[in-house]
Design an enzyme around this catalytic site. Structure first.
Site, PDB file in Angstrom:
ATOM      1  N   TYR A 159     -22.595 -28.031   7.525  1.00  0.00           N
ATOM      2  CA  TYR A 159     -22.178 -29.141   8.390  1.00  0.00           C
ATOM      3  C   TYR A 159     -22.073 -30.464   7.622  1.00  0.00           C
ATOM      4  CZ  TYR A 159     -23.787 -25.846  12.026  1.00  0.00           C
ATOM      5  OH  TYR A 159     -24.013 -24.739  12.803  1.00  0.00           O
ATOM      6  N   HIS A 170     -26.812 -18.124   7.561  1.00  0.00           N
ATOM      7  CA  HIS A 170     -25.751 -18.591   8.468  1.00  0.00           C
ATOM      8  C   HIS A 170     -24.829 -17.457   8.950  1.00  0.00           C
ATOM      9  CE1 HIS A 170     -23.322 -22.471   9.470  1.00  0.00           C
ATOM     10  NE2 HIS A 170     -23.220 -21.579  10.427  1.00  0.00           N
TER      11      HIS A 170
END
Ligand code: NAP
Length: 283
Positions: free
Chosen positions: A52, A110
């Site tokens: 991010y 992730h």
């Protein structure tokens, strides 16, 4: 608003609030302001990821908030490029330095990237990082049944959480069940459809929400809570932040939950077609 009494118990003896703050697209000074506001409002679980590009913002918000570090639950995620034992350990350390903290409360892989075939090695990295005191709770994200069973059988360690795509058009019910059978808490990502789908203006959800005097977003988050699913909705708007914590003064009827379940569109309901066996992300 304290979420203490609604916490979910994890298989490693720790617990998590039922609602966390997502941080996709929260960056820079604007992101810091939003996140500090969220923490001061009562959010404790902060969901970030190296991908991010906002771990610096998260660190700044932690330092500026009025809440002590030890009351916060900071969670980040291992990128695909670090699916390797040594790289995983280094990545976790780098991520900690970027945020400016010395341990993660929670840390996830992730994506499984099964075509690379290295997620078990990455998982061993998280298992050992936990032993080294770098992480309190270890988990995964976007892992399917076969990925979960592989890491469990090869390392003997079951993840505490599995963060997966879940919203009313793609409720991922079978995978929620798979998690539950293994004692893994499901976390729902993009629970509100990230403004990609029109779930927040869906007529069925709107009429259910009207019945309870709540918003569609609140009904979706409550539907997750009643299914023992933790949500990490992202909200920058203070009105949204407040509303998304205000979930504990009503409960949905079985019939309404079934109506919400019936909105599922199967594979077509995925937001961006990110099937975990196909989707690859390396940053
Ligand atoms: N593990 C993974 O692979 C993965 C993938 C995707 C996302 N995630 C995580 O999940 C988090 C949430 O997903 P997301 O950010 O994709 O989307 P989301 O939470 O489903 O939707 C965010 C959008 O909903 C709006 N919103 C929030 N609360 C609302 C309310 N009460 N009423 C109306 N609108 C509302 C937000 O607006 P405002 O911001 O203006 O308030 C924002 O535009 C991410 O931020 C990230 O932390 C993880």
């Amino acid at each position: 608003m304290s979420l203490k009494e609604y916490e979910f118990q994890l298989n490693d003896g720790t617990s998590l609030p039922p609602v966390g703050m997502g941080t996709v697209h929260m960056q820079g000074a604007k992101g810091v302001t939003s996140l500090v506001q969220a923490i001061d409002r009562g959010y404790r679980l902060i969901d970030t990821s190296t991908n991010y590009n906002n771990e610096g913002m998260v660190g700044e918000a932690i330092r500026r908030s009025s809440v002590p570090r030890e009351e916060l639950i900071i969670s980040s995620k291992l990128p695909g490029a670090a699916h390797d034992y040594d790289k995983a350990i280094l990545m976790i350390q780098e991520s900690l330095y970027r945020i400016g903290i010395d341990y993660f409360d929670k840390y996830l892989i992730h994506w499984p990237l099964p075509k690379q075939g290295k997620f078990t090695e990455a998982w061993q990295g998280l298992v050992d990082a936990q032993k080294f005191g770098l992480i309190k709770t270890i988990g995964v994200s976007n892992f399917l049944e076969e990925h979960l069973d592989q890491i469990i059988s090869e390392t003997g360690v079951t993840p505490a959480t599995n963060q997966i795509e879940r919203h009313p058009y793609f409720n991922n019910k079978e995978l929620v069940q798979v998690n539950e059978e293994r004692g893994i808490i499901t976390e729902a990502w993009s629970p509100l459809g990230r403004e990609i789908n029109d779930v927040l203006t869906n007529d069925t959800l709107r009429s259910i929400a009207d019945k309870y005097g709540k918003s569609v977003a609140q009904v979706i988050l409550r539907w997750n809570y009643e299914n023992n699913v933790l949500t990490v909705a992202k909200a920058s708007n203070p009105v949204h932040q407040k509303a998304n914590l205000d979930l504990f003064d009503f409960s949905l009827s079985e019939e309404d939950k079934e109506h919400i379940d019936s909105l599922d569109q199967g594979e077509d309901g995925r937001l961006q077609g990110q099937h975990p066996n196909e989707y690859e992300e390396f940053d």
